[in-house]
Structures are given as C-alpha cells and as structure tokens.
Design a protein around this motif. Structure first.
Motif, short mmCIF file in Angstrom:
data_model
loop_
_atom_site.label_atom_id
_atom_site.label_comp_id
_atom_site.label_asym_id
_atom_site.label_seq_id
_atom_site.Cartn_x
_atom_site.Cartn_y
_atom_site.Cartn_z
N UNK A 96 51.30 68.21 103.50
CA UNK A 96 52.58 68.00 102.86
C UNK A 96 52.37 67.41 101.46
N UNK A 97 53.10 67.94 100.47
CA UNK A 97 52.95 67.49 99.08
C UNK A 97 54.22 66.84 98.54
N UNK A 98 55.29 66.77 99.37
CA UNK A 98 56.54 66.18 98.90
C UNK A 98 56.34 64.70 98.60
N UNK A 99 56.56 64.32 97.33
CA UNK A 99 56.22 62.97 96.89
C UNK A 99 57.09 61.91 97.57
N UNK A 100 58.38 62.17 97.71
CA UNK A 100 59.27 61.18 98.31
C UNK A 100 58.89 60.90 99.77
N UNK A 101 58.59 61.97 100.49
CA UNK A 101 58.19 61.79 101.90
C UNK A 101 56.88 61.03 101.99
N UNK A 102 55.94 61.34 101.11
CA UNK A 102 54.65 60.64 101.12
C UNK A 102 54.82 59.16 100.81
N UNK A 103 55.74 58.84 99.86
CA UNK A 103 55.97 57.44 99.54
C UNK A 103 56.58 56.71 100.73
N UNK A 104 57.51 57.39 101.43
CA UNK A 104 58.10 56.78 102.62
C UNK A 104 57.03 56.53 103.68
N UNK A 105 56.14 57.49 103.82
CA UNK A 105 55.08 57.35 104.81
C UNK A 105 54.17 56.16 104.49
N UNK A 106 53.85 55.97 103.21
CA UNK A 106 53.01 54.85 102.81
C UNK A 106 53.72 53.52 103.07
N UNK A 107 55.06 53.49 102.86
CA UNK A 107 55.81 52.27 103.17
C UNK A 107 55.72 51.96 104.67
N UNK A 108 55.80 53.00 105.48
CA UNK A 108 55.71 52.80 106.93
C UNK A 108 54.32 52.31 107.33
N UNK A 109 53.29 52.82 106.68
CA UNK A 109 51.93 52.35 106.97
C UNK A 109 51.79 50.88 106.63
N UNK A 110 52.37 50.48 105.53
CA UNK A 110 52.31 49.08 105.13
C UNK A 110 53.06 48.21 106.13
N UNK A 111 54.20 48.70 106.61
CA UNK A 111 54.96 47.95 107.61
C UNK A 111 54.14 47.74 108.89
N UNK A 112 53.39 48.75 109.30
CA UNK A 112 52.61 48.68 110.52
C UNK A 112 51.23 48.05 110.31
N UNK A 113 50.88 47.76 109.05
CA UNK A 113 49.57 47.16 108.77
C UNK A 113 48.42 48.11 108.98
N UNK A 114 48.60 49.38 108.60
CA UNK A 114 47.58 50.41 108.79
C UNK A 114 47.05 50.84 107.42
N UNK A 115 45.74 50.87 107.29
CA UNK A 115 45.11 51.27 106.04
C UNK A 115 44.28 52.54 106.18
N UNK A 116 44.28 53.12 107.36
CA UNK A 116 43.55 54.37 107.59
C UNK A 116 44.23 55.53 106.86
N UNK A 117 43.42 56.44 106.32
CA UNK A 117 43.98 57.63 105.66
C UNK A 117 44.51 58.58 106.72
N UNK A 118 45.78 58.93 106.63
CA UNK A 118 46.42 59.83 107.59
C UNK A 118 47.14 60.93 106.79
#
Length: 967
Positions: A178-200
């Motif tokens: 997926x290349x949609x920038x808005x969705x990717x930014x949302x996903x990174x916010x969710x990773x930060x919320x969960x404390x995950x630093x693994x590349x997904x």
C-alpha cells in the motif's frame, strides 16, 4: 518395518504419553475456567492455555509424578529404563580412578554411580512360544499399525497446511504494498500507540476476505481490496490496533507452534477443541489490549467497528501464519460482552488467575503415563553396589581370573624389551611376586587352582605348565602335538584337572580336561562353530558361550552346552546384542550384559545402553526371566570372573595423551609443584611456550582436524585456532611470536604423501606452505632466531633412517646436517632443539636393534651449520621411549626426558659442553605412563611443559549387586 519401529518407537511412545497427559490438562483448564468464571480476565484466560502448550512439548514431568496408569487396572505396558541411583545411595570400598584418560572425572569405567537392580520382564526361554509370547507379538503388531495410521494422518494434515500456506505466500508475494500516505501515517500512529517498532508492510489484495496479520519472519498486514475506501479513519484505526495487538502478543509464533502440535496430536479430539478455544481467547485478549491503550470510553466505538466488519467481510480459513480480527464469527457475542464490561486495569493482575496458573502448572508437569520411579522392575532391598579398583598399571591385558578366595590374581608382565614373566598379584597386600624368570617365550593364560596353591599357564599354544603359587615346582604338564592349540579356561572343582578348549584343524573346537597328576587329556564334548567367549560353570557340567544371531551379524545370543549330553541350547534370545560375563559362584545363574531397550514387550527396540542381568538356570536350562542388576555398563569390559563371595572382577583399558606443566628448580634439581594437566582432552600433544613466556600453545588432535589451543598464562583464558588442517603432531612458535610452525604428521606411522610444513598466523589462522614433500615424510620443524633458516626432520622412504635438515628460506637450498649414516628408527625419528642463540642443535634419537631386541637413546649436539655431532650421553632402554630434549634459557645445559627403573620417566640435565647427566625430578604424575618427546622450558627457566602417553589397564571388583536369593 522393524528397523523403522526401532528408530521411531521412543518418539511414538512419548507422543502417546504426552497426548494422554495433555488430555487431563485440558480437562483441568476447562474446570479452572468454569470455577473462575467472571474472575479471570481475557488475557489470563488465554494464558491458561500456555500451560497445555508447554506440557505437550515436555518429554516428562517433575519429581513426585502422578502415574496416570496407576489410576487404571494394571496390565502389560511399556517399561522405561531406570536412571542410576543417587550418589548418596552408593559406596566405594577403595580409591577412585585417577583423573585421566577416558575417565576424566575419576569415575570407575563401569559407572561408580551404578543403578539399583531391577527385574527384566522379557522372557528369553528357548521353549516354544506360549500364549504370553503371542500376546506380546499382537501388542507389537498393534503398535506398528497405530504408528502407520498416525503417520498417514499427520502427513495428510501437514501437507494440507503447507499447501494452504504456500498458496497464501504466493498471493502475498505478487501483491504490491500500500502506498496511500494518509493510511500509512495512520498505521504508524497505531504502531506508536501499541509500542511496536517492528517494520510491518500493508498489503491490499482482492483475494483476501478479512484483515489479517501474516508472516513468520517479515510480518505484513493483509487488507481486503476496497477496505481503504469503504472504511472510515476510526474503523481503520481499530483494525490496525487489533492486528498490532496480535503482533505484540507474538501470536504468529504461537500459532505456528500450536499448528504443529495439532498435527502431532491430530487423533486427539480434545486437542482440537482446546486449540479452538485458545484461538477464541486470543481474540478476546487482543481486544482487551486494544481497549487498555485506547481507554474504556472507546469500548462502544470499538464494538460497533467489529460488528460493522462482520457484516461486510467474511472470514478466511485460519492458518498458523495468520492472525485476523474476524477469525471466529460465532465468538462475536462473547467479544461484545467483554468489550462492554471492560474496565481499565482489571486485566493486568489477577490473584485468582495467578493462583490458577500456578496450581495448573504444578499438576500438569507432575502428570506422567508411567513414572521412572514406579516402573514394573521392582527395586531390590539391597540397592548399594560396592566398587573397588583391584589393580592398575603396569598391568597386562593377559591377566587371569582371580582366585576363588579373592586374594590372588595371575598376570604376565613385560620386564624388558622382549622378556615377560609370570607374576602373582596379592590383592590384599598389593605385592607383585615373580614366579618365573623373564622369558622371550609367549607366556599367557595364568589360572589359579581352587585351593590357591597352583597356577596353570601356557607357553605359546602348545605347552601347559604348572607352578606353585610360591614359585616352587615349575613343571611341564602337557606338550600338545603339532597343529593342536590349547586355551585353558578354568580348573575342575576338585582341582585335579585343568579345563579348556582344544583346537585342531581336523577335529575343530572341543572341550578337554588335562589331568594334573599325569598330564593325560580327556575330550569332553565338541562345539559347532562359531562358539566364542566360553565360560565353564563352577561344577564343570556346562559351558556357556556366544554365537552371532545370524551370519556376519555383530549381535550375539548366548548358548549353554550340556557337557554330559553333548547338546547346546540357546538360553538368551533377543534382538539386542548379548555378551556373556560368566556364571555366578553357585552355578545357578548366568551373568551377562545386553543393550536391549525397556519398551513394549515384544518390540525390537534397541537402546544402545548396556545393562547387566542375571538369568536363573536349572540343569542347563533357563529357570526364569533375566533380572536387571545394573544399568549403564560399558559394553567393552573384559570379564575376569567371580570369587566365592559373589564379587565380580572385570578389566577396562584405554589410553590418553595429555599436556602437563610443572614448576622446577633446575639448579637444585627439585620439583617445586606436582605436574598439572592443562587441556584434559585426551589428545593434547606438543606443548610450546611463546618467546615472551606469556602463552602456552599445544595441539589438540581431533578425528579429522588439528586444533591449536593457546592459553594466557596470566589470566588462564584460552582460545583456539583452527587452520583447517589434518591432525598434526609437531608445533613450535616462530621467533617473533606471531605464528606457529607445524608439521602435518598425524602419527609416526602415517606416511601418506604429499606432506607439508606450514607457518600458521597466531591471530587469524591463515597458513603458508614452507615445505612440501612428494616423496618423503616430514617430522618436527623449527625456525632459526633470525627466521632465515628452517630446521626439520626428513624420513627416508624404504629405510629405517632419518635426517635432520636445514633449508634456506630465501633460496630454498636444503642441507643434511645429521644422518642418514646414523641408523635412526623412522618410526620414532629424531627430536631436536635449537639453542637460544641459534648456533647449535641438540638432538635426541631412539635407536632400535630389532634383531638383538635392544634399544638405546642418544643425546648429541652439533653446529647449526652441520659437521660432526658430539655424543653427550647414550642410555640403554628397556622399552621404547622417545627422548625429548631442549635447552635451558642460558644455553649452558640441556634438559631431556629419560627412563627410570619404574614407569613414568624423569627429567634430566646435562652440561651442553659434556659431563655427567643428573636427575632433576621424577615426572610420575600418572600411575602408568610414558613421557613422549615434546619438552619445552619457559623463558624464565622455572617451568617446563611436556606431554605424556598413558596406556591403562585396570582391574575392578564389583560386589553387593546380586540378588540375595542367589546366596
């Protein structure tokens, strides 16, 4: 099929054990969940199932196990081997074995930690099969059929799982991220919320029906095509958080583990049900983690998002590599109820949950199908086995059986290069008393009479002689004819005849008795070949022996010959290898060892572990089943025989080479410390001090490679250098201390060509070839202090001569400095050492005159440029011992190893300019050893390093192991 069952049966038995124990654990977990309903949070409910996963992976349980089979009526069942008894239940009557060779820890080679005896349940009677035998065969056939059925089901399910995973993997590989920038930014916010630093990665696909996390090594979140457009931002946020919760809990790894366990236990419906419930609880646990991060006020929004997804998307087939949000629509009611009632902090710590998991863990790991401490072999009332070492080197491998009173043993000792003599060992006082003069004739087979007054022994294979135990009355009892060979085994009970086997080409192998009175011979019976390791019963009526089970088979069975009836019967018939040890003193039992496995009766499993057994006998026939009296017995022990009190004598033999270090005062000729072993690998050779004295290097000879081990003298730390070479025998430091000079010579007998001398970097292990020989073998080598000249030994092909050579490292020109006019044995060669200033060479040689049966050792010096050698010392040897020679740091004296009256050798010094040799110290650090040629002095002149070869032949006595009813 029998071979397959032999290999697979231990695993299959473990599987049956584990699945039964696992079933009980599942029921316990369900009961705990029922009793804790409403008190266990979703995370702890899921954690309960981890107890099951761990139990299904364990091979056994904890001490104090509950035997599940004891809950049911007893019948024939698998019987595991019992482990050795604790050390506290054992006792030893004398000194422990020395710290060397194959017994590095000082333990007796037959295991001083001998197990308590147990009874063997398998019948070995040669009578026709009974109903019980048929039952065993049916049990074995059933086990084989069950295994085949299990294997077919496991393969079918495993192949189906792999195929589904492979198809999904191909789909994922073909899709673009997926290349949609808005969705990717949302996903990174969710990773930060969960404390995950693994590349997904985010992978949209039209072939995916529901969001799911996928990937064992590289996790990726799979999204149905169109979800990005259809779902709102908050809905996507909850999807991402839930899937990241799976990642946080490592559910992909756990899914793979449970998937493989489900394949193994596919036949157990309780396991399928348990893992189904575990996956359901996994979803609740992830929901709880999401709400703990977003806050309980978001629970209503989160619940609506899940319901909305359930209406719009269908569930995909669950796979171990996937963790989705809608895996179980039927679980939705429970999930929504949990979401509505969720309270932040409630799920973190739960005292009932901790208590439940603790109790479940203790109970689960204590369950077993059968307990090693409660098996079908009843424990004897006298579990303590006594062991004592009777004798150790120098002792030959031709020592005879003990006298019946246990006081004496006959032995044949080498007293000179070719001479042997008959001796008596007093096992009480330790005295070794010669009975005959040293002789070059082949003395062998000493046997002491029942009254301990006479000793029968052989000279060669044709002369049977008698001598008093006091050394008096030596006489020829019988001279056998040409072509006859006699092997004495025992005395008749009355002491009037010597029993043994007589072999003649025309008549084969027969049991014969030689009269002590007149030397007349009586043939008692004949053996059909092959008959090996014959043991005569105390009353002389029966002869036990071994035969291969089949032609060219290494596995043996045991037979008994009835001397009066001239008839033999197989008394021990087993798929395992059985080795005869002898008759018990009462003549009512056979003592033997076997590598049979205690598994299902009637199976053909072989364990590779040797156990000792006694088989009751009556009139030459088995009168019961074998009784196990000890486990973990070496398979290569040499039986000597029993004494009247039931002590069993046996011998073991082994050899070892070790590197030793000792502190010495050379000037005052004093040993300041006992030599200590450095490596203790049993193959340590050629020690060498570094030029600065900070390191000690030595070689470790492995099966197919040579390793250099370097020890830091100050810290004791060691490191290893593997140059990728075959085993080598000679090692020297280069003058600058940056490399080693080694000769690839596995042993003096190894003449495989070509041969090499290498320089090996002391840090990297990289090597350079200094000498390559296509036609001659190469010995030890050393560089001159300036590094311009290489000195080495070259063996001449087709002769018993060797030369000391020098080689110019620039031009490659070689010069012979010493030999070949000096007849030096090529088998032991030349040892040499270069003086500290590089001007002179010290040479030690071993000279053997095979025709005369003599050997001598020479110590010489000569100029490093060649010339006439000056002989400093010539020493006669009574055995082959290579001298090691080296210079003292001041260059004024030579140190060398030489023989002394007793075995072990000593360190000597001699002035470099000539003079008398003086003994510095005895180097007897082992009971029976020979110093090898490697000897090196530390630059401070206060320490030496050397290697020593030891061949050990030990005789041990074992007592208190036979059942009481034998005596």
């Amino acid at each position: 099929m029998e071979g397959l069952m032999t290999d697979i049966q231990p695993f299959f038995i473990w599987l049956l054990q584990t699945t039964l124990a696992g079933s009980v654990v599942i029921l316990l977990i369900l009961a705990a969940r029922k009793m804790g309903s409403g008190k266990l949070g979703p995370r702890w409910s899921h954690a309960l199932w981890l107890v099951l996963v761990i139990r299904l992976l364990l091979p056994g349980g904890l001490p104090g196990q509950v035997d599940l089979l004891h809950l049911f009526p007893q019948g024939e069942r698998p019987v595991p081997a019992q482990p050795p008894a604790p050390a506290g239940q054992q006792r030893e009557l004398s000194e422990t074995a020395p710290d060397s060779g194959a017994t590095q820890t000082g333990q007796d080679p037959i295991r001083e930690s001998a197990a308590t005896s147990q009874k063997q349940a398998a019948s070995v009677s040669p009578v026709p099969s009974t109903g019980r035998d048929e039952s065993r065969n049916r049990a074995a056939a059933l086990l084989r059929n069950l295994f085949l059925l299990w294997l077919a089901g496991a393969l079918a399910i495993g192949i189906g799982l792999f195929r589904s995973h492979f198809i999904l993997w191909r789909i994922v590989k073909r899709e673009r991220p997926l290349l949609d920038q808005k969705t990717l930014e949302l996903f990174e916010e969710c990773k930060e919320t969960m404390g995950i630093h693994t590349i997904v990665g985010l992978i949209p696909s039209a072939r995916i029906k529901t969001p799911a996390l996928f990937g064992f090594v590289r996790p990726r979140l799979l999204l149905p095509a169109g979800m990005i457009e259809d779902a709102g931002r908050e809905e996507l946020r909850y999807i991402f958080l839930h899937e990241l919760a799976h990642l946080k809990h490592r559910d992909i790894y756990l899914g793979w583990l449970t998937g493989w366990l489900q394949i193994l236990h596919w036949f157990n419906p309780l396991v399928w049900f348990a893992f189904h419930r575990m996956r359901s609880d996994r979803e609740l646990s992830c929901d709880a983690l999401v709400l703990s991060r977003t806050g309980e006020e978001k629970s209503e929004e989160y619940g609506k998002a899940i319901v909305g997804f359930l209406r719009r998307f269908s569930r995909s087939r669950p796979l171990p590599a996937m963790a989705g949000i809608l895996e179980n629509p039927s679980l939705m009611k429970r999930r929504l109820a949990m979401i509505v009632r969720f309270k932040t902090g409630r799920d973190r710590w739960s005292l009932p949950a901790v208590f439940a998991i603790t109790i479940l863990g203790v109970l689960s790991f204590s369950l077993t199908v059968w307990s090693d401490a409660q098996n079908a072999f009843p424990t004897r009332s006298e579990p303590n086995i006594s062991l004592r070492r009777i004798a150790t080197g120098p002792i030959s491998d031709t020592s005879g059986p003990p006298s019946l009173d246990g006081r004496y043993m006959g032995d044949i000792l080498r007293r000179s290069l070719t001479g042997r003599e008959l001796v008596i060992r007093d096992l009480v006082s330790g005295e070794i008393r010669p009975l005959t003069e040293p002789s070059k004739q082949g003395l062998r087979s000493p046997i002491i009479s029942p009254a301990s007054t006479l000793v029968a022994y052989m000279i060669g294979l044709s002369k049977l002689r008698l001598i008093g135990i006091d050394g008096q009355g030596d006489r020829l009892l019988r001279q056998f004819r040409d072509g006859e060979e006699f092997y004495p085994h025992a005395w008749a009970p009355d002491g009037n005849r010597v029993l043994g086997t007589l072999w003649e080409k025309s008549d084969g192998l027969r049991l014969a008795a030689v009269s002590v009175e007149d030397g007349s011979i009586q043939v008692l019976c004949a053996f059909e070949p092959p008959a090996q390791h014959k043991m005569i019963s105390p009353d002389g009526r029966y002869v036990a022996f071994e035969r291969p089970q089949e032609k060219d088979s290494e596995a043996r069975d045991i037979f008994v010959m009835d001397v009066e009836r001239n008839r033999s019967v197989r008394v021990v018939r087993q798929a395992a290898d059985d080795k005869l040890l002898g008759w018990t003193p009462d003549g009512g039992h056979l003592f033997f060892i076997s590598d049979r496995r205690h598994g299902y009766e009637g199976s053909l499993s072989i364990s590779g572990r040797w156990g000792a057994y006694v088989l009751p006998m009556d009139e030459g026939m088995p009168a019961g089943t074998p009784e196990l009296v000890m486990l973990d017995v070496p398979g290569e022990i040499r039986p000597k025989g029993f004494t009247r009190d039931g002590s069993f004598f046996y011998a073991v033999e082994y050899d070892t080479v070790e590197t030793y270090v000792a502190e010495v005062d050379i000037e005052n000729r004093t040993l300041l410390s006992e030599p200590r072993v450095v490596g203790q690998t049993g193959t340590d050779v050629s020690p060498a001090w570094s030029p600065d004295g900070r390191h000690l290097a030595y070689c470790i000879k492995q099966s197919d490679s040579g390793i250099i081990r370097v020890q830091d003298i100050e810290t004791g730390r060691e490191r290893e250098i593997d140059p990728g070479l075959p085993p080598f025998h000679s090692l020297k430091w280069s003058p600058d201390g940056r490399s080693f000079i080694v000769s690839v010579l596995e042993s003096p007998y190894n003449r495989k060509l070509p041969q090499f001398i290498y320089r090996i970097d002391a840090e990297t292990g990289e090597r350079d070839t200094l000498v390559k020989s296509e036609s001659t073998a190469l010995g030890e080598a050393q560089l001159s202090p300036d590094g311009d000249t290489l000195y080495f030994v070259r063996f001449h092909p087709g002769s018993s001569e060797a030369s000391l050579m020098s080689r110019d490292m620039v031009s490659g020109r070689e010069v012979s400095l010493f030999g070949p006019n000096k007849a030096v044995s090529a088998f032991y060669g030349i040892r040499f050492s270069l003086s500290p200033d590089g001007r002179r060479l010290a040479v030690g040689t071993l000279n053997i005159d095979v025709a005369a049966g003599t050997a001598s050792s020479d110590i010489l010096t000569l100029s490093a440029r060649g010339g006439v050698a000056e002989e400093l010392l010539k020493v006669a040897l009574n055995h082959f011992q290579r001298p090691g020679v080296t210079w003292t740091p001041d260059g004024q004296s030579l140190l060398f190893t030489g023989p002394v009256q007793e075995r072990g050798g000593a360190l000597f010094s001699i002035p470099a300019q000539g003079g008398a040799a003086q003994e510095v110290s005895r180097l007897r650090m082992m009971t029976y050893g020979v110093l090898l040629g490697a000897l090196d002095v530390h630059p401070d002149g206060k320490r030496i390093a050397f290697d020593c070869f030891e061949y050990r032949h030990e005789v041990w006595a074992m007592a208190d192991f036979l059942p009481k009813d034998i005596f």
